[in-house]
Design a protein around this motif. Structure first.
Motif, PDB file in Angstrom:
ATOM      1  N   ALA A   1       0.812  -1.230   0.000  1.00  0.00           N
ATOM      2  CA  ALA A   1       0.000   0.000   0.000  1.00  0.00           C
ATOM      3  C   ALA A   1       0.842   1.275   0.000  1.00  0.00           C
ATOM      4  O   ALA A   1       0.399   2.310  -0.510  1.00  0.00           O
ATOM      5  N   ALA A   2       2.050   1.217   0.569  1.00  0.00           N
ATOM      6  CA  ALA A   2       2.885   2.428   0.708  1.00  0.00           C
ATOM      7  C   ALA A   2       3.130   3.170  -0.617  1.00  0.00           C
ATOM      8  O   ALA A   2       2.953   4.396  -0.664  1.00  0.00           O
ATOM      9  N   PRO A   3       3.521   2.490  -1.709  1.00  0.00           N
ATOM     10  CA  PRO A   3       3.738   3.242  -2.954  1.00  0.00           C
ATOM     11  C   PRO A   3       2.463   3.913  -3.480  1.00  0.00           C
ATOM     12  O   PRO A   3       2.521   5.016  -4.029  1.00  0.00           O
ATOM     13  N   ILE A   4       1.317   3.274  -3.260  1.00  0.00           N
ATOM     14  CA  ILE A   4       0.040   3.848  -3.723  1.00  0.00           C
ATOM     15  C   ILE A   4      -0.243   5.135  -2.937  1.00  0.00           C
ATOM     16  O   ILE A   4      -0.592   6.173  -3.521  1.00  0.00           O
ATOM     17  N   PHE A   5      -0.028   5.068  -1.616  1.00  0.00           N
ATOM     18  CA  PHE A   5      -0.267   6.253  -0.782  1.00  0.00           C
ATOM     19  C   PHE A   5       0.748   7.348  -1.095  1.00  0.00           C
ATOM     20  O   PHE A   5       0.417   8.533  -1.076  1.00  0.00           O
ATOM     21  N   ALA A   6       1.992   6.933  -1.383  1.00  0.00           N
ATOM     22  CA  ALA A   6       3.040   7.916  -1.693  1.00  0.00           C
ATOM     23  C   ALA A   6       2.684   8.671  -2.973  1.00  0.00           C
ATOM     24  O   ALA A   6       2.794   9.904  -3.040  1.00  0.00           O
ATOM     25  N   LEU A   7       2.211   7.926  -3.968  1.00  0.00           N
ATOM     26  CA  LEU A   7       1.826   8.535  -5.249  1.00  0.00           C
ATOM     27  C   LEU A   7       0.653   9.490  -5.061  1.00  0.00           C
ATOM     28  O   LEU A   7       0.641  10.617  -5.590  1.00  0.00           O
ATOM     29  N   TYR A   8      -0.326   9.053  -4.279  1.00  0.00           N
ATOM     30  CA  TYR A   8      -1.505   9.877  -4.010  1.00  0.00           C
ATOM     31  C   TYR A   8      -1.121  11.141  -3.251  1.00  0.00           C
ATOM     32  O   TYR A   8      -1.555  12.237  -3.569  1.00  0.00           O
ATOM     33  N   SER A   9      -0.244  10.975  -2.256  1.00  0.00           N
ATOM     34  CA  SER A   9       0.214  12.134  -1.451  1.00  0.00           C
ATOM     35  C   SER A   9       0.973  13.118  -2.329  1.00  0.00           C
ATOM     36  O   SER A   9       0.819  14.328  -2.190  1.00  0.00           O
ATOM     37  N   PHE A  10       1.783  12.604  -3.252  1.00  0.00           N
ATOM     38  CA  PHE A  10       2.532  13.469  -4.162  1.00  0.00           C
ATOM     39  C   PHE A  10       1.570  14.254  -5.053  1.00  0.00           C
ATOM     40  O   PHE A  10       1.760  15.445  -5.294  1.00  0.00           O
ATOM     41  N   ALA A  11       0.513  13.574  -5.515  1.00  0.00           N
ATOM     42  CA  ALA A  11      -0.496  14.241  -6.341  1.00  0.00           C
ATOM     43  C   ALA A  11      -1.182  15.369  -5.552  1.00  0.00           C
ATOM     44  O   ALA A  11      -1.385  16.475  -6.072  1.00  0.00           O
ATOM     45  N   MET A  12      -1.505  15.096  -4.285  1.00  0.00           N
ATOM     46  CA  MET A  12      -2.141  16.115  -3.437  1.00  0.00           C
ATOM     47  C   MET A  12      -1.191  17.294  -3.197  1.00  0.00           C
ATOM     48  O   MET A  12      -1.609  18.445  -3.148  1.00  0.00           O
ATOM     49  N   TYR A  13       0.101  16.992  -3.064  1.00  0.00           N
ATOM     50  CA  TYR A  13       1.103  18.048  -2.868  1.00  0.00           C
ATOM     51  C   TYR A  13       1.192  18.921  -4.120  1.00  0.00           C
ATOM     52  O   TYR A  13       1.199  20.153  -4.029  1.00  0.00           O
ATOM     53  N   LYS A  14       1.233  18.272  -5.281  1.00  0.00           N
ATOM     54  CA  LYS A  14       1.345  19.022  -6.549  1.00  0.00           C
ATOM     55  C   LYS A  14       0.105  19.877  -6.796  1.00  0.00           C
ATOM     56  O   LYS A  14       0.194  20.976  -7.342  1.00  0.00           O
ATOM     57  N   LEU A  15      -1.054  19.366  -6.367  1.00  0.00           N
ATOM     58  CA  LEU A  15      -2.292  20.141  -6.539  1.00  0.00           C
ATOM     59  C   LEU A  15      -2.419  21.244  -5.485  1.00  0.00           C
ATOM     60  O   LEU A  15      -3.336  22.065  -5.562  1.00  0.00           O
ATOM     61  N   GLY A  16      -1.523  21.227  -4.503  1.00  0.00           N
ATOM     62  CA  GLY A  16      -1.546  22.258  -3.463  1.00  0.00           C
ATOM     63  C   GLY A  16      -2.626  22.055  -2.416  1.00  0.00           C
ATOM     64  O   GLY A  16      -2.982  22.992  -1.691  1.00  0.00           O
ATOM     65  N   VAL A  17      -3.148  20.830  -2.309  1.00  0.00           N
ATOM     66  CA  VAL A  17      -4.221  20.579  -1.329  1.00  0.00           C
ATOM     67  C   VAL A  17      -3.628  20.260   0.048  1.00  0.00           C
ATOM     68  O   VAL A  17      -3.915  20.925   1.036  1.00  0.00           O
ATOM     69  N   PHE A  18      -2.788  19.220   0.094  1.00  0.00           N
ATOM     70  CA  PHE A  18      -2.136  18.832   1.354  1.00  0.00           C
ATOM     71  C   PHE A  18      -0.636  18.742   1.118  1.00  0.00           C
ATOM     72  O   PHE A  18      -0.181  17.906   0.358  1.00  0.00           O
ATOM     73  N   LYS A  19       0.115  19.583   1.830  1.00  0.00           N
ATOM     74  CA  LYS A  19       1.583  19.524   1.666  1.00  0.00           C
ATOM     75  C   LYS A  19       2.136  18.336   2.453  1.00  0.00           C
ATOM     76  O   LYS A  19       3.096  17.700   2.062  1.00  0.00           O
ATOM     77  N   VAL A  20       1.534  18.056   3.604  1.00  0.00           N
ATOM     78  CA  VAL A  20       1.873  16.866   4.389  1.00  0.00           C
ATOM     79  C   VAL A  20       0.707  15.901   4.209  1.00  0.00           C
ATOM     80  O   VAL A  20      -0.454  16.328   4.289  1.00  0.00           O
ATOM     81  N   PRO A  21       0.970  14.612   3.916  1.00  0.00           N
ATOM     82  CA  PRO A  21      -0.142  13.684   3.632  1.00  0.00           C
ATOM     83  C   PRO A  21      -1.181  13.644   4.750  1.00  0.00           C
ATOM     84  O   PRO A  21      -0.831  13.460   5.904  1.00  0.00           O
TER      85      PRO A  21
END
Lengths: 207, 76
Positions: free
Chosen positions: A185-205
């Motif tokens: 699950a970790a890589p899936i969450f990492a990818l999702y967190s990176f997407a949220m960071y790039k969109l400027g929604v959540f800088k920290v997951p």
């Protein structure tokens, strides 16, 4: 029991479980999975909404009614999607490795792991107002930084502990299978967190 | 003879035995010792481990630790 009674009982159960998660997390998680109700997610949702309202107020410098701000709606929507994405991913991977249980019980168990997340984000938001960054390299700056990191790491370990217990009791997995679920699950969450960071929604997951 | 106490005992027994105990072969004993500390009032251990981790981080990063905290404080 009518709806109002159910909500009141779940509110009391939520309070009792929240205290239990601080003092006796193992037994409390056993109780949550065995006897909890999904209505207990309602107080957790209200706590999240309360935090996002505060965060929107801090981040946005306007006098608009903050419940209608884009910031608040984006945070609430994304947090909701994140929560169900994480729950569904862990549930799916967990059942593939042989986990047993019901999805509703697992979602309830995972819902309680949001308490450390809310605690950390709330602490950070309040500190942003009281002691805004940047931190200096003077003695006081370093001392505060170390104190902040100790508290943050403690909350992170608490989150990991609750996450482990939700997989242990919610899916009846042993340590080896929990590690496998985490690795998958970790890589899936990492990818999702990176997407949220790039969109400027959540800088920290916000998981 | 079924008394209320016996019924409560059976209920609790079924609750506890529903989940198979965790075994790790030769590592089972140290694992049980560690988890015993985390099951009830884990905070002294969580704070202790965090403190050791942060002191280690400070020894590696030095005062650059303030940069990490600045990033985290902006992370909400």
């Amino acid at each position: 029991m009518d709806r109002v009674d159910q909500i009141l009982v779940s509110g009391v159960a939520f309070g009792k479980n929240s205290l239990g998660l601080i003092l006796r997390p193992y037994e409390t998680y056993r109780r949550i999975v065995d006897r909890g109700s999904v209505v207990e997610l309602l107080p957790i949702g209200l706590l999240l909404a309360g935090y996002f309202a505060l965060a929107s107020l801090v981040k946005e410098d306007t006098l608009r009614p903050f419940l209608l701000t884009r910031q608040f709606m984006v945070l609430v929507g994304t947090a909701g999607v994140s929560f169900f994405l994480v729950s569904a991913t862990l549930w799916t991977v967990g059942t593939i490795v042989g986990g047993k249980g019901t999805f509703s019980r697992f979602v309830l168990a995972w819902g309680y792991t949001m308490l450390p997340t809310i605690a950390w984000f709330l602490m950070t938001s309040i500190l942003y107002l009281i002691l805004p960054p940047p931190r200096t390299t003077r003695t006081l700056g370093v001392a505060f930084s170390m104190l902040y990191l100790v508290i943050s790491a403690t909350i992170l370990f608490w989150k990991i502990l609750l996450g482990y217990l939700s997989l242990r009791f919610g899916l009846r997995l042993d340590l080896g299978k929990i590690v496998v679920v985490a690795i998958v699950a970790a890589p899936i969450f990492a990818l999702y967190s990176f997407a949220m960071y790039k969109l400027g929604v959540f800088k920290v997951p916000f998981l | 003879m079924k008394t209320k106490t016996y019924a409560r005992f059976v209920k609790r027994w079924e609750e506890v035995t529903d989940l198979p105990p965790q075994t790790l072969g030769p590592l089972t004993r140290p694992y049980k010792k560690l988890t015993k500390r985390l099951k009830v009032m884990p905070w002294p251990w969580l704070v202790g481990i965090s403190l050791i981790g942060v002191i280690g981080l400070y020894m590696i990063l030095g005062s650059a630790i303030t940069f990490l905290v600045t990033l985290l404080q902006r992370g909400f």
